[in-house]
Design a protein around this motif. Structure first.
Motif, PDB file in Angstrom:
ATOM      1  N   THR A 647       0.484  -1.264   0.052  1.00 47.46           N
ATOM      2  CA  THR A 647       0.213   0.221  -0.092  1.00 47.46           C
ATOM      3  C   THR A 647       0.949   0.865   0.274  1.00 47.46           C
ATOM      4  OG1 THR A 647      -0.402  -0.401   3.050  1.00 47.46           O
ATOM      5  CG2 THR A 647      -2.041  -1.338   1.088  1.00 47.46           C
ATOM      6  N   PRO A 648       0.964   2.011  -0.939  1.00 46.92           N
ATOM      7  CA  PRO A 648       1.981   2.790  -1.527  1.00 46.92           C
ATOM      8  C   PRO A 648       1.959   4.050   0.085  1.00 46.92           C
ATOM      9  CG  PRO A 648       1.170   2.318  -3.438  1.00 46.92           C
ATOM     10  CD  PRO A 648      -0.002   1.297  -2.018  1.00 46.92           C
ATOM     11  N   ASN A 649       3.055   4.475   0.271  1.00 48.42           N
ATOM     12  CA  ASN A 649       2.674   5.422   1.615  1.00 48.42           C
ATOM     13  C   ASN A 649       3.322   6.804   1.224  1.00 48.42           C
ATOM     14  OD1 ASN A 649       5.635   5.478   1.351  1.00 48.42           O
ATOM     15  ND2 ASN A 649       5.807   4.225   3.391  1.00 48.42           N
ATOM     16  N   ASP A 650       3.247   7.946   1.597  1.00 46.21           N
ATOM     17  CA  ASP A 650       3.924   9.298   1.471  1.00 46.21           C
ATOM     18  C   ASP A 650       4.932   9.116   0.619  1.00 46.21           C
ATOM     19  OD1 ASP A 650       1.277  10.107   1.813  1.00 46.21           O
ATOM     20  OD2 ASP A 650       1.930  10.957   3.646  1.00 46.21           O
ATOM     21  N   ALA A 651       6.067   8.826   1.191  1.00 46.04           N
ATOM     22  CA  ALA A 651       7.287   8.129   0.634  1.00 46.04           C
ATOM     23  C   ALA A 651       7.484   7.867  -0.493  1.00 46.04           C
ATOM     24  CB  ALA A 651       8.859   7.578   1.599  1.00 46.04           C
ATOM     25  N   ASP A 652       6.578   6.477  -0.640  1.00 47.06           N
ATOM     26  CA  ASP A 652       6.405   5.636  -2.286  1.00 47.06           C
ATOM     27  C   ASP A 652       6.408   7.055  -3.484  1.00 47.06           C
ATOM     28  OD1 ASP A 652       7.815   4.147  -1.388  1.00 47.06           O
ATOM     29  OD2 ASP A 652       5.010   2.942  -0.764  1.00 47.06           O
ATOM     30  N   VAL A 653       5.055   7.558  -3.210  1.00 45.52           N
ATOM     31  CA  VAL A 653       4.318   8.972  -4.043  1.00 45.52           C
ATOM     32  C   VAL A 653       4.980   9.466  -4.566  1.00 45.52           C
ATOM     33  CG1 VAL A 653       2.465  10.041  -3.666  1.00 45.52           C
ATOM     34  CG2 VAL A 653       1.826   7.480  -3.049  1.00 45.52           C
ATOM     35  N   VAL A 654       6.397  10.229  -3.349  1.00 45.46           N
ATOM     36  CA  VAL A 654       7.271  11.073  -4.208  1.00 45.46           C
ATOM     37  C   VAL A 654       7.893  10.861  -4.730  1.00 45.46           C
ATOM     38  CG1 VAL A 654       8.789  12.838  -2.978  1.00 45.46           C
ATOM     39  CG2 VAL A 654       7.127  12.782  -1.644  1.00 45.46           C
ATOM     40  N   LEU A 655       8.732   9.419  -5.300  1.00 46.71           N
ATOM     41  CA  LEU A 655       9.699   8.643  -5.843  1.00 46.71           C
ATOM     42  C   LEU A 655       8.775   8.450  -6.856  1.00 46.71           C
ATOM     43  CD1 LEU A 655      11.237   6.591  -2.610  1.00 46.71           C
ATOM     44  CD2 LEU A 655      12.784   9.036  -3.600  1.00 46.71           C
ATOM     45  N   ILE A 656       7.731   8.178  -6.778  1.00 49.95           N
ATOM     46  CA  ILE A 656       6.935   7.441  -8.793  1.00 49.95           C
ATOM     47  C   ILE A 656       6.531   8.962  -9.055  1.00 49.95           C
ATOM     48  CG2 ILE A 656       4.778   6.955  -9.388  1.00 49.95           C
ATOM     49  CD1 ILE A 656       4.461   4.664  -6.830  1.00 49.95           C
ATOM     50  N   ASN A 657       6.707  10.533  -8.159  1.00 52.45           N
ATOM     51  CA  ASN A 657       6.120  11.101  -8.677  1.00 52.45           C
ATOM     52  C   ASN A 657       7.016  12.179  -9.795  1.00 52.45           C
ATOM     53  OD1 ASN A 657       2.754  11.368  -8.574  1.00 52.45           O
ATOM     54  ND2 ASN A 657       3.115  12.405  -6.882  1.00 52.45           N
ATOM     55  N   ARG A 658       8.031  11.639  -8.873  1.00 51.82           N
ATOM     56  CA  ARG A 658       9.546  12.816  -9.043  1.00 51.82           C
ATOM     57  C   ARG A 658      10.462  11.845 -10.238  1.00 51.82           C
ATOM     58  NH1 ARG A 658      14.158  11.235  -6.482  1.00 51.82           N
ATOM     59  NH2 ARG A 658      14.195  10.450  -5.053  1.00 51.82           N
ATOM     60  N   GLY A 659       9.892  10.323 -10.922  1.00 50.71           N
ATOM     61  CA  GLY A 659      10.655   9.637 -11.457  1.00 50.71           C
ATOM     62  C   GLY A 659      11.524   8.993 -11.293  1.00 50.71           C
ATOM     63  N   ALA A 660      12.299   8.824  -9.785  1.00 49.33           N
ATOM     64  CA  ALA A 660      13.107   8.100  -9.163  1.00 49.33           C
ATOM     65  C   ALA A 660      13.028   6.145  -9.662  1.00 49.33           C
ATOM     66  CB  ALA A 660      12.884   8.189  -7.837  1.00 49.33           C
ATOM     67  N   PRO A 661      14.547   6.879  -9.738  1.00 46.23           N
ATOM     68  CA  PRO A 661      15.054   5.289 -10.335  1.00 46.23           C
ATOM     69  C   PRO A 661      14.544   4.154  -9.955  1.00 46.23           C
ATOM     70  CG  PRO A 661      17.300   6.150 -10.124  1.00 46.23           C
ATOM     71  CD  PRO A 661      15.905   7.129  -9.323  1.00 46.23           C
ATOM     72  N   PHE A 662      14.132   2.692 -10.446  1.00 43.82           N
ATOM     73  CA  PHE A 662      13.137   1.948 -10.065  1.00 43.82           C
ATOM     74  C   PHE A 662      13.581   1.428  -8.714  1.00 43.82           C
ATOM     75  CE2 PHE A 662      12.560  -2.555  -9.696  1.00 43.82           C
ATOM     76  CZ  PHE A 662       9.886  -2.845  -9.410  1.00 43.82           C
ATOM     77  N   GLU A 663      14.937   0.697  -8.497  1.00 43.96           N
ATOM     78  CA  GLU A 663      15.436   0.250  -7.392  1.00 43.96           C
ATOM     79  C   GLU A 663      15.392   1.155  -5.824  1.00 43.96           C
ATOM     80  OE1 GLU A 663      16.841  -2.694  -5.261  1.00 43.96           O
ATOM     81  OE2 GLU A 663      16.441  -2.669  -7.456  1.00 43.96           O
ATOM     82  N   GLU A 664      15.115   2.778  -6.468  1.00 40.58           N
ATOM     83  CA  GLU A 664      15.259   3.384  -5.469  1.00 40.58           C
ATOM     84  C   GLU A 664      13.647   3.637  -4.537  1.00 40.58           C
ATOM     85  OE1 GLU A 664      15.436   7.799  -4.042  1.00 40.58           O
ATOM     86  OE2 GLU A 664      16.482   7.335  -5.597  1.00 40.58           O
ATOM     87  N   VAL A 665      12.803   3.031  -5.442  1.00 46.19           N
ATOM     88  CA  VAL A 665      11.411   3.159  -5.363  1.00 46.19           C
ATOM     89  C   VAL A 665      10.820   1.894  -4.352  1.00 46.19           C
ATOM     90  CG1 VAL A 665       8.897   3.126  -5.619  1.00 46.19           C
ATOM     91  CG2 VAL A 665      10.971   4.524  -7.119  1.00 46.19           C
TER      92      VAL A 665
END
Length: 711
Positions: A647-665
């Protein structure tokens, strides 16, 4: 019983005893195989296929009937010895099983169950020799003539004037554990004529004889036609006990029971034209009785004994379907191989070869007729042998004493050695009626129920084919449903029908795609939408936009774990902002087999397997199944679900929105995920599964994360 009839069931039994035939009063009938008999403990060897069995199966197959009954706790050694002594002193041959039933050591149903499970069959010829009706030399002559004349064994020995029809039928009674009566000496109860339709009775040559309590005694010309018995049981609603007599006696009884302008002799078992439509069950025009398979044949004739009846491809199909439903199989694989057919059943997700030697031999002899029968049954083109074909039918079958409607989906494809078929069995009785019934571990189940209370957003279920995604969605929809909401589904195909939902089947040939249904659904004001699978960018985009506009959407993806759903959605062109604003959670799951509780034992896995999971406590209890009849000697029985929920939390949402590398997500998502490895470790500690099964079924990433230390 009607007081006007002096005929009593006890008189039937006494009359049978006078003729040297054992009678039982269970009120049960010969089971589907129609070929069960037992000998006085001697074992009849099978063909060369027996050499391929497991050592345990060879041991069981070599046991005598008495040994089997003792091993299963149905009889004591003293009971068997007493029965054998009675058998040896009897003037006429009586099978051991008959004697044990007469002594009330076992019931008739228990005897038939043992004979079925252990393939204890005696042929008509063997029984005629044991009862000293014919000699061994006459048996050999009859078998030789049978191959030349291509008739049933019963017809051959009558034609050779070795026996009379009555003697053959008495042997058949020993084979099927039923009774023979002279119907000419019985006064029939005419009040019973309303229980069986006259046209059906004349066609099937069956006549009601007596009714005692909830048991109806019927006389049948061909008592091996268990389809008729099952049909009568379902329509009349009482137990059926089968007896038989000579054909002439049965026809005279029919004339007495159903007097009318139609002569019984004129209504014989005439051949049925190819392609005849099956007769549906009354009140359910889309459902046909499983017994109607016999009416779909390209040819049909009357069989005097079990061997000839088994040669009917209708009987073969019926036996295969019934066996598959009884064993809980999800699929039947009928595969064309060099000079024959290989038949396997997918049970608990793994293909298994069951003990069906006699049926397998007949399958090899009737491969072409079998495929034609399946095509007729599923309304396919029987002349088409060059292209794949798909069809289906719905039938009522009996399992565990209950009758239920089961869907059968058939796919036939041509191959190098000929046509092969796969029959998918969709039995609704095992469907979960809620999320709780799925068997999810508590943290996952609790969080999933919280997500399902949402009125908007999308929940995805991921996993490979056969991991139970559709079943999970069905359980989730059943939990959500209440009279005040509207649920629309788009499925390919519709596997399970539920009156609470409005279900729609995808058909690409008609242009009815997932995407087209989604567009139309939004104009029908649904509260919940279920999309069977997101497989293209248009469907993905529409599903997420529907989730943004006030609908709860449930769907599936093919990914290995929960976080892998993210790159899959990106590949489908779903905008990252759309994902983060709509995605409520992703459930990933696998189905693993449970260790059979009947043969479970402690063991130590090989060192190379233990090394995969790292540090393991010295006193950790590993379990495996040694193999028994309950699990078909696989060591496993039943399956359970292992799952993880992200269940994506706020940290996950921020990383996905800014296009972070998949491993970081991925690393961030570990904090908001209930991992599958924890679920697997819990099941290992409980002894419900083992390391070999987890390595087979789980993604490698979940196996690497296993921690078996102290909780």
């Amino acid at each position: 019983m009607n007081p006007g009839s002096y005929f009593q069931l006890e008189e039937l039994r006494a009359h049978a005893n006078d003729n040297g035939t054992h009678v039982n009063g269970n009120g049960t009938h010969a089971n589907g195989n129609g070929a069960h008999a037992d000998s006085n403990g001697t074992h009849v060897n099978g063909n060369g296929a027996a050499a391929a069995r497991k050592s345990t199966l060879r041991r069981v197959a070599s046991l005598r009937l008495g040994d089997i009954l003792v091993d299963e706790g149905l009889a004591t050694h003293e009971d068997v010895q007493k029965a054998l002594r009675l058998q040896s002193t009897s003037r006429t041959y009586r099978p051991l099983g008959h004697i044990l039933v007469a002594q009330k050591v076992i019931t008739r149903s228990q005897l038939l169950s043992v004979l079925e499970r252990h393939q204890r069959h005696s042929k008509i010829g063997e029984i005629l020799v044991k009862t000293k009706v014919i000699t061994a030399e006459q048996l050999e002559t009859a078998l030789t003539e049978q191959r030349r004349w291509r008739q049933s064994f019963g017809e051959v020995v009558v034609r050779l004037k070795y026996v009379t029809e009555e003697q053959v039928r008495r042997a058949l009674c020993l084979q099927l554990h039923i009774n023979f009566f002279d119907l000419d000496t019985i006064v029939l109860d005419r009040s019973l004529q309303t229980l069986i339709n006259p046209r059906f009775a004349r066609r099937a040559l069956v006549v009601p004889v007596a009714r005692v309590g909830n048991t109806l005694v019927i006389a049948m010309d061909d008592p091996t036609r268990t389809s008729v018995v099952h049909d009568l049981k379902a329509s009349i609603g009482c137990e059926i006990e089968v007896i038989t007599s000579t054909r002439a006696s049965i026809r005279r009884a029919l004339t007495q029971m159903y007097p009318g302008p139609v002569a019984v002799d004129a209504v014989d078992h005439a051949p049925i034209a190819t392609g005849r439509e099956p007769q549906p069950i009354a009140g359910e025009t889309h459902v046909l009785a499983l017994e109607e398979i016999e009416n779909l044949s390209e040819d049909r004739s009357v069989f005097l004994d079990v061997q000839r009846t088994a040669e009917s491809t209708a009987a073969i199909v019926r036996q295969l379907l019934t066996l598959a439903v009884e064993r809980g199989a999800s699929d039947i694989h009928i595969e064309a191989v060099d000079r024959g057919i290989q038949t396997r059943f997918r049970i608990d997700g793994v293909l298994q070869e069951l003990e069906i030697e006699r049926v397998a031999e007949l399958l090899n002899l009737n491969r072409g007729k079998l495929m034609s029968r399946l095509k007729i049954l599923s309304k396919l083109d029987i002349a088409e042998r060059r292209r794949p074909q798909d069809g289906s039918f719905r039938a009522r079958v009996e399992r565990d004493g209950h009758i239920a409607t089961v869907d059968f989906r058939i796919s036939i494809i041509p191959g190098y050695y000929g046509e092969s078929a796969v029959i998918r069995i969709l039995d609704p009785r095992g469907l979960p009626q809620s999320v709780e019934a799925l068997g999810l571990r508590e943290p996952v189940g609790t969080r999933l129920r919280q997500l399902l209370r949402s009125s908007t957003g999308i929940i995805l279920v991921t996993g490979p084919t056969g991991s139970g995604k559709s079943t999970t969605l069905f359980g989730a929809l059943k939990s959500i449903y209440q009279p005040g909401i509207k649920i629309l589904t788009a499925e390919n195909p519709i596997e399970y029908v539920c009156d609470a939902f409005r279900q729609h089947e995808v058909d690409d040939r008609l242009g009815n795609t997932f995407a087209k249904y989604l567009r139309s659904f939004l104009r029908h004001d649904p509260d919940v939408i279920m999309v069977g699978e997101i497989r293209d960018s248009e469907t993905a985009d529409l599903a997420f936009r529907a989730a943004q506009t006030g609908h709860l959407v449930l769907s599936t993806l093919h990914t290995n774990d929960t976080i892998s759903a993210l790159p899959r959605l990106q590949d489908l062109g779903v905008d990252a902002n759309l994902v983060t604003s709509s995605l409520l959670g992703v459930l990933s799951q696998r189905l693993v087999r449970e260790v059979c509780i009947e043969c479970r034992e402690r063991y130590t896995p090989p060192a190379d397997l233990r090394a995969i999971v790292g540090s393991v406590p010295a006193d950790f209890a590993w379990y495996r199944g040694t193999g028994c009849s309950s699990c078909n000697y696989t060591g496993y029985r039943g399956r359970m679900i292992l799952s993880e929920l992200w269940t994506p939390n706020d940290a996950d949402v921020v990383l996905i929105n800014r296009g972070a590398p998949f491993e970081e997500v991925r690393q961030s998502a570990l904090k908001s995920t209930l991992p599958m490895a924890e679920d697997a470790a819990e099941k290992l500690r409980q002894g419900r599964t083992n390391l070999e099964e987890l390595i087979r079924a789980l993604p490698h990433s979940a196996v690497r994360q296993l921690q078996l230390g102290a909780v």
